[in-house]
Motif scaffolding. Sequence first.
Motif, PDB file in Angstrom:
ATOM      1  N   GLU A  26       0.842  -1.197   0.000  1.00 44.94           N
ATOM      2  CA  GLU A  26       0.000   0.000   0.000  1.00 44.94           C
ATOM      3  C   GLU A  26       0.875   1.244   0.000  1.00 44.94           C
ATOM      4  OE1 GLU A  26      -3.723   0.063   2.294  1.00 44.94           O
ATOM      5  OE2 GLU A  26      -2.927  -1.757   3.225  1.00 44.94           O
ATOM      6  N   GLY A  27       0.372   2.307  -0.625  1.00 44.38           N
ATOM      7  CA  GLY A  27       1.099   3.571  -0.648  1.00 44.38           C
ATOM      8  C   GLY A  27       0.435   4.531  -1.611  1.00 44.38           C
ATOM      9  N   SER A  28       0.573   5.812  -1.362  1.00 44.17           N
ATOM     10  CA  SER A  28      -0.143   6.806  -2.156  1.00 44.17           C
ATOM     11  C   SER A  28       0.433   6.981  -3.559  1.00 44.17           C
ATOM     12  CB  SER A  28      -0.145   8.151  -1.427  1.00 44.17           C
ATOM     13  OG  SER A  28       1.184   8.586  -1.226  1.00 44.17           O
ATOM     14  N   LEU A  29       1.725   6.790  -3.753  1.00 41.06           N
ATOM     15  CA  LEU A  29       2.333   6.995  -5.071  1.00 41.06           C
ATOM     16  C   LEU A  29       2.519   5.696  -5.841  1.00 41.06           C
ATOM     17  CD1 LEU A  29       5.036   9.648  -4.112  1.00 41.06           C
ATOM     18  CD2 LEU A  29       2.785  10.019  -5.119  1.00 41.06           C
ATOM     19  N   ASN A  30       2.005   4.608  -5.321  1.00 42.37           N
ATOM     20  CA  ASN A  30       2.191   3.305  -5.927  1.00 42.37           C
ATOM     21  C   ASN A  30       0.952   2.911  -6.722  1.00 42.37           C
ATOM     22  OD1 ASN A  30       4.682   2.981  -4.577  1.00 42.37           O
ATOM     23  ND2 ASN A  30       3.576   2.420  -2.732  1.00 42.37           N
ATOM     24  N   PRO A  31       1.042   1.838  -7.492  1.00 43.45           N
ATOM     25  CA  PRO A  31      -0.183   1.306  -8.100  1.00 43.45           C
ATOM     26  C   PRO A  31      -1.151   0.897  -6.997  1.00 43.45           C
ATOM     27  CG  PRO A  31       1.778   0.167  -8.922  1.00 43.45           C
ATOM     28  CD  PRO A  31       2.214   1.042  -7.802  1.00 43.45           C
ATOM     29  N   PRO A  32      -2.424   0.794  -7.308  1.00 40.01           N
ATOM     30  CA  PRO A  32      -3.383   0.367  -6.283  1.00 40.01           C
ATOM     31  C   PRO A  32      -3.060  -1.042  -5.783  1.00 40.01           C
ATOM     32  CG  PRO A  32      -4.503   1.033  -8.319  1.00 40.01           C
ATOM     33  CD  PRO A  32      -3.050   1.075  -8.590  1.00 40.01           C
ATOM     34  N   LEU A  33      -3.323  -1.276  -4.529  1.00 40.37           N
ATOM     35  CA  LEU A  33      -3.138  -2.597  -3.936  1.00 40.37           C
ATOM     36  C   LEU A  33      -3.932  -3.616  -4.748  1.00 40.37           C
ATOM     37  CD1 LEU A  33      -1.898  -4.079  -1.480  1.00 40.37           C
ATOM     38  CD2 LEU A  33      -4.073  -3.688  -0.307  1.00 40.37           C
ATOM     39  N   GLY A  34      -3.292  -4.691  -5.147  1.00 37.58           N
ATOM     40  CA  GLY A  34      -3.948  -5.728  -5.931  1.00 37.58           C
ATOM     41  C   GLY A  34      -3.868  -5.527  -7.431  1.00 37.58           C
ATOM     42  N   ALA A  35      -3.237  -4.432  -7.879  1.00 40.91           N
ATOM     43  CA  ALA A  35      -3.106  -4.195  -9.321  1.00 40.91           C
ATOM     44  C   ALA A  35      -2.276  -5.309  -9.955  1.00 40.91           C
ATOM     45  CB  ALA A  35      -2.449  -2.845  -9.573  1.00 40.91           C
ATOM     46  N   VAL A  36      -2.699  -5.754 -11.122  1.00 44.34           N
ATOM     47  CA  VAL A  36      -1.973  -6.797 -11.846  1.00 44.34           C
ATOM     48  C   VAL A  36      -1.214  -6.144 -12.991  1.00 44.34           C
ATOM     49  CG1 VAL A  36      -2.200  -8.883 -13.245  1.00 44.34           C
ATOM     50  CG2 VAL A  36      -3.620  -8.580 -11.210  1.00 44.34           C
ATOM     51  N   GLY A  37       0.045  -6.529 -13.133  1.00 49.83           N
ATOM     52  CA  GLY A  37       0.879  -5.984 -14.188  1.00 49.83           C
ATOM     53  C   GLY A  37       1.960  -6.972 -14.572  1.00 49.83           C
ATOM     54  N   ILE A  38       3.025  -6.453 -15.147  1.00 48.24           N
ATOM     55  CA  ILE A  38       4.169  -7.270 -15.547  1.00 48.24           C
ATOM     56  C   ILE A  38       5.388  -6.728 -14.809  1.00 48.24           C
ATOM     57  CG2 ILE A  38       5.612  -8.001 -17.478  1.00 48.24           C
ATOM     58  CD1 ILE A  38       3.154  -7.588 -19.289  1.00 48.24           C
ATOM     59  N   ALA A  39       6.187  -7.623 -14.231  1.00 49.69           N
ATOM     60  CA  ALA A  39       7.360  -7.220 -13.451  1.00 49.69           C
ATOM     61  C   ALA A  39       8.590  -7.981 -13.934  1.00 49.69           C
ATOM     62  CB  ALA A  39       7.129  -7.491 -11.965  1.00 49.69           C
ATOM     63  N   TRP A  40       9.752  -7.307 -13.838  1.00 50.89           N
ATOM     64  CA  TRP A  40      11.008  -7.960 -14.182  1.00 50.89           C
ATOM     65  C   TRP A  40      12.133  -7.313 -13.386  1.00 50.89           C
ATOM     66  CZ3 TRP A  40       8.144  -4.941 -17.496  1.00 50.89           C
ATOM     67  CH2 TRP A  40       8.705  -3.745 -17.923  1.00 50.89           C
ATOM     68  N   PRO A  41      13.202  -8.061 -13.136  1.00 50.59           N
ATOM     69  CA  PRO A  41      14.331  -7.479 -12.414  1.00 50.59           C
ATOM     70  C   PRO A  41      15.003  -6.403 -13.261  1.00 50.59           C
ATOM     71  CG  PRO A  41      14.700  -9.827 -12.844  1.00 50.59           C
ATOM     72  CD  PRO A  41      13.403  -9.459 -13.462  1.00 50.59           C
ATOM     73  N   LEU A  42      15.474  -5.386 -12.606  1.00 49.80           N
ATOM     74  CA  LEU A  42      16.158  -4.287 -13.291  1.00 49.80           C
ATOM     75  C   LEU A  42      17.446  -4.817 -13.921  1.00 49.80           C
ATOM     76  CD1 LEU A  42      15.527  -1.251 -13.529  1.00 49.80           C
ATOM     77  CD2 LEU A  42      17.124  -0.888 -11.678  1.00 49.80           C
ATOM     78  N   PRO A  43      17.613  -4.680 -15.244  1.00 56.24           N
ATOM     79  CA  PRO A  43      18.844  -5.161 -15.865  1.00 56.24           C
ATOM     80  C   PRO A  43      19.998  -4.196 -15.590  1.00 56.24           C
ATOM     81  CG  PRO A  43      17.404  -4.198 -17.520  1.00 56.24           C
ATOM     82  CD  PRO A  43      16.664  -4.149 -16.203  1.00 56.24           C
ATOM     83  N   ASN A  44      21.176  -4.723 -15.389  1.00 56.46           N
ATOM     84  CA  ASN A  44      22.389  -3.923 -15.175  1.00 56.46           C
ATOM     85  C   ASN A  44      22.210  -2.827 -14.129  1.00 56.46           C
ATOM     86  OD1 ASN A  44      23.594  -5.379 -17.362  1.00 56.46           O
ATOM     87  ND2 ASN A  44      22.477  -4.036 -18.755  1.00 56.46           N
TER      88      ASN A  44
END
Length: 122
Positions: free
Chosen positions: A11-29
């Motif tokens: 949870e957080g005000s500047l984050n996506p809404p709690l429970g939002a579904v998206g695509i995630a990946w580790p930061l390269p380099n």
Amino acid sequence: MSAFRACWIREGSLNPPLGAVGIAWPLPNPSPQEEGSWVFWQQGAAWYCNLSDLQLFEATLRPWQIGPGARVIHPWPAEVLDVVRDPEWDWPTHATLLTPKGDLVFHVPIEQLVMSIEKEAA
């Protein structure tokens, strides 16, 4: 390096809404300060985060790797025929799919798809 379909769990005000579904990946380099950081992407917006901010699901492709000819394995087997892109940022947002039975499925959000990673693009 694969990406994952993911759910935002912090949870957080500047984050996506709690429970939002998206695509995630580790930061390269990553730089030393960014070590262990991830990117969470949803409908053309991206947030830096830690793995602890996410619940990872199936491996998939990064958004820019999804295009015509890509194979979908979830929520049903299909082939991507076309991708709708955000006109301002040029990110893919939705796809038109062709199922093995010949059915067309329009306007499917990219975040809902799990793509075959057998021939992952560079």
